[in-house]
Design a protein around this motif. Sequence first.
Motif, PDB file in Angstrom:
ATOM      1  N   GLY A   1       0.941  -1.080  -0.246  1.00 60.66           N
ATOM      2  CA  GLY A   1      -0.091  -0.062   0.054  1.00 60.66           C
ATOM      3  C   GLY A   1       0.920   1.255  -0.089  1.00 60.66           C
ATOM      4  N   ARG A   2       0.099   2.473  -0.104  1.00 64.03           N
ATOM      5  CA  ARG A   2       1.143   3.609  -0.176  1.00 64.03           C
ATOM      6  C   ARG A   2       1.135   4.380   1.401  1.00 64.03           C
ATOM      7  N   GLY A   3       0.420   3.437   2.298  1.00 69.96           N
ATOM      8  CA  GLY A   3       0.761   3.941   3.555  1.00 69.96           C
ATOM      9  C   GLY A   3       0.225   3.105   4.534  1.00 69.96           C
ATOM     10  N   ILE A   4       0.155   3.241   5.820  1.00 69.61           N
ATOM     11  CA  ILE A   4      -0.326   2.304   6.856  1.00 69.61           C
ATOM     12  C   ILE A   4      -1.170   2.852   8.052  1.00 69.61           C
ATOM     13  N   ASP A   5      -2.196   2.340   8.370  1.00 69.04           N
ATOM     14  CA  ASP A   5      -3.091   3.113   9.282  1.00 69.04           C
ATOM     15  C   ASP A   5      -2.866   2.552  10.690  1.00 69.04           C
ATOM     16  N   ASN A   6      -3.595   2.966  11.817  1.00 70.09           N
ATOM     17  CA  ASN A   6      -3.147   2.605  13.084  1.00 70.09           C
ATOM     18  C   ASN A   6      -3.503   1.156  13.674  1.00 70.09           C
ATOM     19  N   ASP A   7      -4.129   0.603  12.921  1.00 66.37           N
ATOM     20  CA  ASP A   7      -4.494  -0.794  12.975  1.00 66.37           C
ATOM     21  C   ASP A   7      -3.568  -1.769  12.077  1.00 66.37           C
ATOM     22  N   TYR A   8      -2.205  -1.279  11.609  1.00 68.30           N
ATOM     23  CA  TYR A   8      -1.377  -1.947  10.854  1.00 68.30           C
ATOM     24  C   TYR A   8      -2.115  -2.701   9.530  1.00 68.30           C
ATOM     25  N   GLN A   9      -2.903  -1.666   8.994  1.00 67.08           N
ATOM     26  CA  GLN A   9      -3.421  -2.049   7.840  1.00 67.08           C
ATOM     27  C   GLN A   9      -2.808  -1.178   6.689  1.00 67.08           C
ATOM     28  N   ALA A  10      -2.756  -1.737   5.332  1.00 68.31           N
ATOM     29  CA  ALA A  10      -2.219  -0.924   4.176  1.00 68.31           C
ATOM     30  C   ALA A  10      -3.103  -0.047   3.774  1.00 68.31           C
ATOM     31  N   VAL A  11      -2.811   1.198   3.514  1.00 68.74           N
ATOM     32  CA  VAL A  11      -3.759   2.069   2.932  1.00 68.74           C
ATOM     33  C   VAL A  11      -3.393   2.421   1.391  1.00 68.74           C
ATOM     34  N   ASN A  12      -4.688   2.027   0.832  1.00 71.18           N
ATOM     35  CA  ASN A  12      -4.927   2.142  -0.631  1.00 71.18           C
ATOM     36  C   ASN A  12      -4.155   0.704  -1.217  1.00 71.18           C
TER      37      ASN A  12
ATOM     38  N   VAL B   1       4.447   0.656   1.515  1.00 68.67           N
ATOM     39  CA  VAL B   1       4.638  -0.098   2.662  1.00 68.67           C
ATOM     40  C   VAL B   1       4.280  -1.323   2.233  1.00 68.67           C
ATOM     41  N   ALA B   2       5.032  -2.399   2.995  1.00 71.62           N
ATOM     42  CA  ALA B   2       4.760  -3.954   2.740  1.00 71.62           C
ATOM     43  C   ALA B   2       4.126  -4.444   4.328  1.00 71.62           C
TER      44      ALA B   2
ATOM     45  N   GLU C   1       8.931  -0.484   4.711  1.00 74.19           N
ATOM     46  CA  GLU C   1       8.794   0.562   3.696  1.00 74.19           C
ATOM     47  C   GLU C   1       9.900   0.644   2.808  1.00 74.19           C
ATOM     48  N   LEU C   2       9.660   1.358   1.781  1.00 78.36           N
ATOM     49  CA  LEU C   2      10.878   2.029   1.019  1.00 78.36           C
ATOM     50  C   LEU C   2      10.517   3.290   0.493  1.00 78.36           C
TER      51      LEU C   2
END
Length: 289
Positions: free
Chosen positions: A117-128, A141-142, A184-185
């Motif tokens: 994803g392009r990011g990560i939220d507070n629940d450790y889930q990928a954003v988009n 982010v992986a 992440e990279l």
Amino acid sequence: MLYFRLRQERVASGWRNIGLAIVLSGLAFILINWGEPVAYTYFPPSPTITLSPTPSISPTITLSPTITLTATITDTPSVTDTPTITPTPFIPAAIEADFIAEVTPNPDAIFSPLTFGRGIDNDYQAVNPGTVFSNPIRRIVAVYSYDKMQDGVQWSVLWYRNGELLHYETAPWSGGTGGYGFVELDPGEAAWLPGDYEVQVFIGLEWIVVGRFVVEGEPNTATPTPAPSATNPPPATQIPSPTRFPSATPQPTLTRVPSNTAGPTSTRFPSRTPLPTDTKWPTVTPVSP
């Protein structure tokens, strides 16, 4: 009596049907074997003319001359670089040399598939989340989950683009036995070139999980602002060096004669101030009665 007669009639009818069947079977057998000769005895067949095949001339095969190919000499390079196919991910020797952990990895340790994803939220889930990303991209982010890990084991993450190593990190594990994590990279928007990307996760030298994603489109490249051209300063005007004057000849210094020291002046004593005179009081005059 009535039912007895009906039963007898049914039995007799059955025997008759069986006998008729036997007779018809015998008649059919006779017709199959001897019916045709008997019919030909009473009805002789008329002879038919059998057509004999006419001989056909088969064409002969004419051999055509074959073309002889002249062998050409091809320059063969002395050394041919043949790429080796590596179906299983592995740790390069240069990265293995950076290992510092001494804890033996747990062979039962497991990782979930990587979610990009392009990011990560507070629940450790990928954003988009997805596997195809279009530029512009700031970071990828992986996200993963894990279980049965041990603190102190060496773990490594390798990022590839079109088979070429872009980035890696290796360190002793400190995330506990189980939970969620991510890598992440973030090389900058200009570094996300289009191509096929692959992320490999290792525990020790053992490959654990591999994830892949695709980047499409050209990245944003910052256009450099031209720097103002340097202006040549005017040439410096040479200042004439000061002319040294001849040094003055030192004159003899005058010796001061000590002046006469004035003696102490006499101190005047205050003059005596005359006291006021006593004023006489009036006398008492006796009064006559």
